[in-house]
Design a protein around this motif. Structure first.
Motif, PDB file in Angstrom:
ATOM      1  N   LEU A  41       0.794  -1.229   0.000  1.00 31.94           N
ATOM      2  CA  LEU A  41       0.000   0.000   0.000  1.00 31.94           C
ATOM      3  C   LEU A  41       0.826   1.278   0.000  1.00 31.94           C
ATOM      4  O   LEU A  41       0.300   2.353  -0.233  1.00 31.94           O
ATOM      5  CB  LEU A  41      -0.932   0.019   1.226  1.00 31.94           C
ATOM      6  N   GLY A  42       2.104   1.194   0.316  1.00 32.21           N
ATOM      7  CA  GLY A  42       2.933   2.390   0.405  1.00 32.21           C
ATOM      8  C   GLY A  42       2.840   3.067   1.757  1.00 32.21           C
ATOM      9  O   GLY A  42       2.935   4.283   1.869  1.00 32.21           O
ATOM     10  N   THR A  43       2.692   2.288   2.793  1.00 31.80           N
ATOM     11  CA  THR A  43       2.546   2.798   4.150  1.00 31.80           C
ATOM     12  C   THR A  43       3.869   3.355   4.663  1.00 31.80           C
ATOM     13  O   THR A  43       4.932   2.852   4.338  1.00 31.80           O
ATOM     14  CB  THR A  43       2.082   1.652   5.073  1.00 31.80           C
ATOM     15  N   GLY A  44       3.786   4.395   5.503  1.00 31.51           N
ATOM     16  CA  GLY A  44       4.985   5.017   6.048  1.00 31.51           C
ATOM     17  C   GLY A  44       5.152   4.778   7.534  1.00 31.51           C
ATOM     18  O   GLY A  44       4.237   4.322   8.225  1.00 31.51           O
ATOM     19  N   VAL A  45       6.329   5.130   8.027  1.00 26.32           N
ATOM     20  CA  VAL A  45       6.647   4.999   9.445  1.00 26.32           C
ATOM     21  C   VAL A  45       5.695   5.875  10.257  1.00 26.32           C
ATOM     22  O   VAL A  45       5.321   6.964   9.832  1.00 26.32           O
ATOM     23  CB  VAL A  45       8.120   5.387   9.708  1.00 26.32           C
ATOM     24  N   ASP A  46       5.303   5.397  11.411  1.00 29.18           N
ATOM     25  CA  ASP A  46       4.387   6.031  12.367  1.00 29.18           C
ATOM     26  C   ASP A  46       2.911   5.900  11.983  1.00 29.18           C
ATOM     27  O   ASP A  46       2.050   6.385  12.709  1.00 29.18           O
ATOM     28  CB  ASP A  46       4.718   7.507  12.618  1.00 29.18           C
ATOM     29  N   GLU A  47       2.594   5.256  10.867  1.00 29.07           N
ATOM     30  CA  GLU A  47       1.194   5.037  10.515  1.00 29.07           C
ATOM     31  C   GLU A  47       0.666   3.806  11.240  1.00 29.07           C
ATOM     32  O   GLU A  47       1.404   2.863  11.509  1.00 29.07           O
ATOM     33  CB  GLU A  47       1.035   4.858   9.000  1.00 29.07           C
ATOM     34  N   HIS A  48      -0.627   3.833  11.527  1.00 28.33           N
ATOM     35  CA  HIS A  48      -1.301   2.692  12.153  1.00 28.33           C
ATOM     36  C   HIS A  48      -1.944   1.863  11.050  1.00 28.33           C
ATOM     37  O   HIS A  48      -2.542   2.412  10.117  1.00 28.33           O
ATOM     38  CB  HIS A  48      -2.352   3.179  13.153  1.00 28.33           C
ATOM     39  N   VAL A  49      -1.798   0.536  11.148  1.00 27.85           N
ATOM     40  CA  VAL A  49      -2.230  -0.355  10.071  1.00 27.85           C
ATOM     41  C   VAL A  49      -2.946  -1.584  10.609  1.00 27.85           C
ATOM     42  O   VAL A  49      -2.866  -1.907  11.797  1.00 27.85           O
ATOM     43  CB  VAL A  49      -1.020  -0.809   9.225  1.00 27.85           C
ATOM     44  N   LEU A  50      -3.625  -2.280   9.699  1.00 28.47           N
ATOM     45  CA  LEU A  50      -4.178  -3.605   9.967  1.00 28.47           C
ATOM     46  C   LEU A  50      -3.299  -4.617   9.247  1.00 28.47           C
ATOM     47  O   LEU A  50      -2.930  -4.413   8.081  1.00 28.47           O
ATOM     48  CB  LEU A  50      -5.606  -3.706   9.460  1.00 28.47           C
ATOM     49  N   VAL A  51      -2.990  -5.707   9.914  1.00 22.26           N
ATOM     50  CA  VAL A  51      -2.106  -6.732   9.356  1.00 22.26           C
ATOM     51  C   VAL A  51      -2.820  -8.075   9.378  1.00 22.26           C
ATOM     52  O   VAL A  51      -3.299  -8.513  10.425  1.00 22.26           O
ATOM     53  CB  VAL A  51      -0.794  -6.823  10.174  1.00 22.26           C
ATOM     54  N   ALA A  52      -2.897  -8.716   8.221  1.00 23.68           N
ATOM     55  CA  ALA A  52      -3.407 -10.087   8.134  1.00 23.68           C
ATOM     56  C   ALA A  52      -2.216 -11.028   8.257  1.00 23.68           C
ATOM     57  O   ALA A  52      -1.120 -10.724   7.771  1.00 23.68           O
ATOM     58  CB  ALA A  52      -4.124 -10.308   6.810  1.00 23.68           C
ATOM     59  N   THR A  53      -2.412 -12.175   8.906  1.00 23.71           N
ATOM     60  CA  THR A  53      -1.303 -13.108   9.108  1.00 23.71           C
ATOM     61  C   THR A  53      -1.659 -14.510   8.615  1.00 23.71           C
ATOM     62  O   THR A  53      -2.816 -14.827   8.368  1.00 23.71           O
ATOM     63  CB  THR A  53      -0.926 -13.188  10.607  1.00 23.71           C
ATOM     64  N   GLY A  54      -0.624 -15.327   8.500  1.00 18.88           N
ATOM     65  CA  GLY A  54      -0.802 -16.729   8.139  1.00 18.88           C
ATOM     66  C   GLY A  54      -1.194 -16.941   6.689  1.00 18.88           C
ATOM     67  O   GLY A  54      -0.855 -16.155   5.807  1.00 18.88           O
ATOM     68  N   SER A  55      -1.936 -18.016   6.442  1.00 17.93           N
ATOM     69  CA  SER A  55      -2.306 -18.384   5.070  1.00 17.93           C
ATOM     70  C   SER A  55      -3.187 -17.328   4.418  1.00 17.93           C
ATOM     71  O   SER A  55      -3.201 -17.194   3.202  1.00 17.93           O
ATOM     72  CB  SER A  55      -3.010 -19.741   5.062  1.00 17.93           C
ATOM     73  N   VAL A  56      -3.915 -16.556   5.213  1.00 21.22           N
ATOM     74  CA  VAL A  56      -4.746 -15.474   4.664  1.00 21.22           C
ATOM     75  C   VAL A  56      -3.863 -14.440   3.973  1.00 21.22           C
ATOM     76  O   VAL A  56      -4.197 -13.939   2.906  1.00 21.22           O
ATOM     77  CB  VAL A  56      -5.589 -14.817   5.782  1.00 21.22           C
ATOM     78  N   ALA A  57      -2.724 -14.116   4.570  1.00 21.48           N
ATOM     79  CA  ALA A  57      -1.796 -13.152   3.980  1.00 21.48           C
ATOM     80  C   ALA A  57      -1.225 -13.689   2.670  1.00 21.48           C
ATOM     81  O   ALA A  57      -1.177 -12.982   1.664  1.00 21.48           O
ATOM     82  CB  ALA A  57      -0.666 -12.834   4.955  1.00 21.48           C
ATOM     83  N   ALA A  58      -0.802 -14.927   2.652  1.00 17.38           N
ATOM     84  CA  ALA A  58      -0.221 -15.526   1.443  1.00 17.38           C
ATOM     85  C   ALA A  58      -1.249 -15.652   0.331  1.00 17.38           C
ATOM     86  O   ALA A  58      -0.928 -15.496  -0.848  1.00 17.38           O
ATOM     87  CB  ALA A  58       0.378 -16.889   1.770  1.00 17.38           C
ATOM     88  N   ALA A  59      -2.501 -15.908   0.685  1.00 15.61           N
ATOM     89  CA  ALA A  59      -3.551 -16.114  -0.316  1.00 15.61           C
ATOM     90  C   ALA A  59      -3.895 -14.843  -1.087  1.00 15.61           C
ATOM     91  O   ALA A  59      -4.539 -14.909  -2.130  1.00 15.61           O
ATOM     92  CB  ALA A  59      -4.798 -16.678   0.356  1.00 15.61           C
ATOM     93  N   TYR A  60      -3.465 -13.688  -0.614  1.00 17.13           N
ATOM     94  CA  TYR A  60      -3.687 -12.427  -1.325  1.00 17.13           C
ATOM     95  C   TYR A  60      -2.997 -12.454  -2.689  1.00 17.13           C
ATOM     96  O   TYR A  60      -3.487 -11.882  -3.651  1.00 17.13           O
ATOM     97  CB  TYR A  60      -3.171 -11.255  -0.481  1.00 17.13           C
ATOM     98  N   PHE A  61      -1.873 -13.131  -2.753  1.00 16.69           N
ATOM     99  CA  PHE A  61      -1.067 -13.173  -3.969  1.00 16.69           C
ATOM    100  C   PHE A  61      -1.512 -14.312  -4.874  1.00 16.69           C
ATOM    101  O   PHE A  61      -1.969 -15.346  -4.400  1.00 16.69           O
ATOM    102  CB  PHE A  61       0.413 -13.350  -3.612  1.00 16.69           C
ATOM    103  N   PRO A  62      -1.351 -14.139  -6.206  1.00 18.25           N
ATOM    104  CA  PRO A  62      -1.709 -15.232  -7.111  1.00 18.25           C
ATOM    105  C   PRO A  62      -0.785 -16.437  -6.908  1.00 18.25           C
ATOM    106  O   PRO A  62       0.342 -16.297  -6.442  1.00 18.25           O
ATOM    107  CB  PRO A  62      -1.543 -14.623  -8.498  1.00 18.25           C
TER     108      PRO A  62
END
Length: 79
Positions: A41-62
């Motif tokens: 997304l182009g996130t910068g330092v000091d920004e607050h974010v949501l992070v997905a983990t595990g297989s859900v994160a990997a499944a975002y990619f083809p």
């Protein structure tokens, strides 16, 4: 899904082939633990974010899915 704050960037001179353009970020999750998350997304330092983990994160990619187990999926607006 985790709520976190970006505390820094992690520089990599080489990446796995098939990984899209993005950055590795060091994020601090609630409770103080730090993990590395991939950001498209182009996130910068000091920004607050949501992070997905595990297989859900990997499944975002083809397929074939790259070895990513933490992915920044959104920015949180300050209160």
């Amino acid at each position: 899904m985790l709520k976190a704050k970006v505390v820094g960037r992690v520089w990599s001179t080489k990446k796995v082939e098939g990984l899209p353009n993005g950055a590795f970020l060091e994020v601090e999750i609630d409770g103080g633990a730090r993990i590395v998350a991939f950001d498209v997304l182009g996130t910068g330092v000091d920004e607050h974010v949501l992070v997905a983990t595990g297989s859900v994160a990997a499944a975002y990619f083809p397929a074939p899915h790259p070895p990513v187990d933490a992915l920044v999926i959104g920015s949180i607006d300050p209160e």
